[in-house]
Design a protein around this motif. Structure first.
Motif, PDB file in Angstrom:
ATOM      1  N   GLU A  77     -51.178  39.976  44.389  1.00 26.60           N
ATOM      2  CA  GLU A  77     -50.670  39.793  43.827  1.00 26.60           C
ATOM      3  C   GLU A  77     -49.526  38.885  43.940  1.00 26.60           C
ATOM      4  N   ILE A  78     -49.050  38.031  42.968  1.00 29.06           N
ATOM      5  CA  ILE A  78     -48.016  36.997  43.008  1.00 29.06           C
ATOM      6  C   ILE A  78     -46.692  37.375  42.481  1.00 29.06           C
ATOM      7  N   PRO A  79     -45.326  38.116  42.319  1.00 28.20           N
ATOM      8  CA  PRO A  79     -44.383  37.728  41.584  1.00 28.20           C
ATOM      9  C   PRO A  79     -43.235  36.477  41.510  1.00 28.20           C
ATOM     10  N   HIS A  80     -43.158  36.533  39.811  1.00 26.43           N
ATOM     11  CA  HIS A  80     -42.752  35.253  39.180  1.00 26.43           C
ATOM     12  C   HIS A  80     -41.432  35.165  39.306  1.00 26.43           C
ATOM     13  N   TYR A  81     -40.736  34.280  39.746  1.00 27.14           N
ATOM     14  CA  TYR A  81     -38.947  34.293  39.790  1.00 27.14           C
ATOM     15  C   TYR A  81     -38.296  33.553  38.820  1.00 27.14           C
ATOM     16  N   LYS A  82     -37.515  33.735  38.725  1.00 24.20           N
ATOM     17  CA  LYS A  82     -36.733  31.862  37.725  1.00 24.20           C
ATOM     18  C   LYS A  82     -35.533  30.637  39.069  1.00 24.20           C
ATOM     19  N   LEU A  83     -36.606  29.129  38.526  1.00 28.20           N
ATOM     20  CA  LEU A  83     -36.492  28.000  39.034  1.00 28.20           C
ATOM     21  C   LEU A  83     -35.274  27.712  38.695  1.00 28.20           C
ATOM     22  N   GLY A  84     -33.358  28.137  39.524  1.00 28.53           N
ATOM     23  CA  GLY A  84     -31.925  28.076  38.698  1.00 28.53           C
ATOM     24  C   GLY A  84     -31.749  26.491  39.655  1.00 28.53           C
ATOM     25  N   ALA A  85     -30.571  25.982  38.609  1.00 24.36           N
ATOM     26  CA  ALA A  85     -30.060  24.862  38.648  1.00 24.36           C
ATOM     27  C   ALA A  85     -29.904  23.434  39.441  1.00 24.36           C
ATOM     28  N   ALA A  86     -29.728  24.389  40.802  1.00 23.50           N
ATOM     29  CA  ALA A  86     -29.626  23.639  42.130  1.00 23.50           C
ATOM     30  C   ALA A  86     -30.759  22.757  42.544  1.00 23.50           C
ATOM     31  N   LEU A  87     -32.225  23.061  42.047  1.00 22.63           N
ATOM     32  CA  LEU A  87     -33.408  21.871  42.877  1.00 22.63           C
ATOM     33  C   LEU A  87     -33.513  21.764  41.348  1.00 22.63           C
ATOM     34  N   GLY A  88     -33.869  22.201  39.948  1.00 25.15           N
ATOM     35  CA  GLY A  88     -34.278  21.850  38.888  1.00 25.15           C
ATOM     36  C   GLY A  88     -33.122  20.776  38.007  1.00 25.15           C
ATOM     37  N   THR A  89     -32.388  20.996  38.906  1.00 34.04           N
ATOM     38  CA  THR A  89     -31.325  19.577  38.264  1.00 34.04           C
ATOM     39  C   THR A  89     -32.131  18.583  38.948  1.00 34.04           C
ATOM     40  N   HIS A  90     -32.611  17.751  40.141  1.00 30.21           N
ATOM     41  CA  HIS A  90     -33.179  16.792  40.285  1.00 30.21           C
ATOM     42  C   HIS A  90     -34.294  16.601  40.202  1.00 30.21           C
ATOM     43  N   THR A  91     -35.198  17.569  39.842  1.00 32.11           N
ATOM     44  CA  THR A  91     -37.096  17.697  39.869  1.00 32.11           C
ATOM     45  C   THR A  91     -37.130  17.746  37.842  1.00 32.11           C
ATOM     46  N   GLY A  92     -36.345  18.774  37.494  1.00 30.99           N
ATOM     47  CA  GLY A  92     -36.908  18.442  35.793  1.00 30.99           C
ATOM     48  C   GLY A  92     -37.187  19.533  35.258  1.00 30.99           C
ATOM     49  N   PRO A  93     -37.570  19.229  33.930  1.00 26.99           N
ATOM     50  CA  PRO A  93     -37.763  20.772  33.227  1.00 26.99           C
ATOM     51  C   PRO A  93     -39.287  21.187  33.599  1.00 26.99           C
ATOM     52  N   GLY A  94     -40.379  21.637  33.336  1.00 28.92           N
ATOM     53  CA  GLY A  94     -41.453  21.930  33.110  1.00 28.92           C
ATOM     54  C   GLY A  94     -41.952  22.391  35.026  1.00 28.92           C
ATOM     55  N   THR A  95     -41.141  22.210  35.979  1.00 27.84           N
ATOM     56  CA  THR A  95     -41.558  22.204  37.068  1.00 27.84           C
ATOM     57  C   THR A  95     -41.970  23.409  37.941  1.00 27.84           C
ATOM     58  N   VAL A  96     -42.689  23.241  38.840  1.00 32.26           N
ATOM     59  CA  VAL A  96     -42.992  25.062  39.522  1.00 32.26           C
ATOM     60  C   VAL A  96     -43.257  25.065  40.327  1.00 32.26           C
ATOM     61  N   ALA A  97     -42.954  26.633  41.690  1.00 33.93           N
ATOM     62  CA  ALA A  97     -43.332  26.193  42.968  1.00 33.93           C
ATOM     63  C   ALA A  97     -43.960  26.968  43.171  1.00 33.93           C
ATOM     64  N   ILE A  98     -44.862  26.960  44.429  1.00 36.56           N
ATOM     65  CA  ILE A  98     -45.376  28.343  44.744  1.00 36.56           C
ATOM     66  C   ILE A  98     -44.363  28.029  45.825  1.00 36.56           C
ATOM     67  N   THR A  99     -43.917  29.412  46.991  1.00 34.04           N
ATOM     68  CA  THR A  99     -43.488  29.659  48.319  1.00 34.04           C
ATOM     69  C   THR A  99     -44.271  30.604  48.847  1.00 34.04           C
ATOM     70  N   PHE A 100     -43.870  30.563  50.010  1.00 32.00           N
ATOM     71  CA  PHE A 100     -44.713  31.345  50.827  1.00 32.00           C
ATOM     72  C   PHE A 100     -44.282  31.220  52.050  1.00 32.00           C
ATOM     73  N   VAL A 101     -44.883  32.836  53.462  1.00 33.58           N
ATOM     74  CA  VAL A 101     -44.233  32.560  54.150  1.00 33.58           C
ATOM     75  C   VAL A 101     -46.041  32.834  55.235  1.00 33.58           C
ATOM     76  N   THR A 102     -45.917  31.709  55.936  1.00 30.68           N
ATOM     77  CA  THR A 102     -47.633  32.137  56.567  1.00 30.68           C
ATOM     78  C   THR A 102     -47.303  33.216  57.423  1.00 30.68           C
ATOM     79  N   GLY A 103     -48.190  33.582  58.220  1.00 34.63           N
ATOM     80  CA  GLY A 103     -48.802  35.195  58.732  1.00 34.63           C
ATOM     81  C   GLY A 103     -48.736  34.113  60.547  1.00 34.63           C
ATOM     82  N   LYS A 104     -47.992  35.668  60.950  1.00 35.88           N
ATOM     83  CA  LYS A 104     -47.963  35.085  62.140  1.00 35.88           C
ATOM     84  C   LYS A 104     -49.286  35.118  62.881  1.00 35.88           C
ATOM     85  N   LYS A 105     -49.222  33.649  63.874  1.00 33.77           N
ATOM     86  CA  LYS A 105     -50.330  33.321  64.741  1.00 33.77           C
ATOM     87  C   LYS A 105     -50.652  34.114  65.501  1.00 33.77           C
TER      88      LYS A 105
END
Length: 283
Positions: free
Chosen positions: A255-283
């Protein structure tokens, strides 16, 4: 102990979420020409992107003044905080982390009897949100400030962000996201993928010609970072978030939760931006 957690609005956490988690948010400021807004307080995600598309002038963001951090830290100590953990967006993208450190150092000496730690997350948006949420959940009376700091630093060291831009126009207009400017050689029909490197700076990854190809490639890049410990989508709008989620189903079953991308990054990347954020497992 009563450890209090402080962050800034680039974690893209609504005031309601912050209240529920017991986290204090110090907002950045967003300027649309002469109009001034407190990020994520009097300018929510949907309104920001509506204004961004309609505005002829590119908005700008400003880090919180040290006085705002001083106000927050002083209030929390008066409320009984026995330690403060202050976590902020990448210092490669903003001076917010330094503003927080300056604020603490400038407080009266008697305040410094309360333990304080500041962390440069080297991340932004959901990359911060995911770990802040975990910290809030583990922040029990018996949990020490050092335990929280160690946990956060370990998680942030394993946090990655891959973002797909709908257009390069805002990178061109803003010129403030470093290595991504290297993508500007070809402005036509490109849906570029950018990333934050381990130092928290923006770097170009690839330049697929279509959004579907960009999403498929993002899904493939995710598999190259397995195992995955935690994951989230940060979306400028619901449509692009769902499209990326569909592409990820081919390579990620959880399952992948969704969060809203705010103004700080959106100002410089624009509408339509979407990102995936992940934490890699410990090796």
């Amino acid at each position: 102990m009563s450890i209090r957690i402080v962050t800034d609005s680039t974690a893209d956490m609504t005031p309601e979420m912050a209240d529920a988690l017991g986290i204090t948010i110090v907002p950045l400021t967003v300027f649309f020409d002469e109009e001034t807004y407190q990020d994520n307080i009097d300018l929510d995600n949907a309104t920001f992107y509506q204004k961004l598309q309609a505005s002829k002038v590119l908005p700008r963001t400003s880090q919180p003044a040290p006085a705002l951090f001083q106000e927050a830290y002083t209030r929390l100590i008066k409320e009984g905080a026995t330690g403060i953990l202050s976590i902020h967006l990448s210092s490669q993208l903003s001076g917010t982390y330094q503003s927080a450190c300056t604020a603490w150092e400038s407080l009266p000496e008697e305040v410094h009897t309360v333990p304080f730690e500041a962390i440069d997350s080297r991340s932004i948006s959901a990359g911060m949100f995911m770990t802040l949420k975990k910290l809030a959940e583990m922040n029990k009376p018996e949990t020490s400030l050092e335990e929280l700091k160690t946990y956060a630093e370990d998680r942030f060291a394993r946090t990655r962000i891959l973002a797909v831009l709908d257009t390069l126009e805002f990178v061109k207009r803003g010129g403030r996201i470093g290595g991504a400017k290297a993508l500007l050689g070809n402005m036509l029909s490109v849906k570029p993928i950018i990333a934050l490197n381990k130092e928290g700076a923006v770097v170009p990854v690839e330049q697929p010609r279509t959004r579907s190809k960009a999403f498929a490639r993002t899904a493939q890049l995710l598999t190259e970072n397995e195992p995955i410990e935690d994951i989230a989508i940060a979306e400028s709008n619901t449509e692009v978030g769902q499209q990326l989620a569909e592409a990820l189903k081919n390579t990620y079953a959880g399952e992948i939760p969704h969060y809203k991308l705010g103004a700080a990054l959106g100002t410089h990347t624009g509408p339509g931006t979407v990102a995936i954020t992940f934490v890699t497992g410990k090796k």
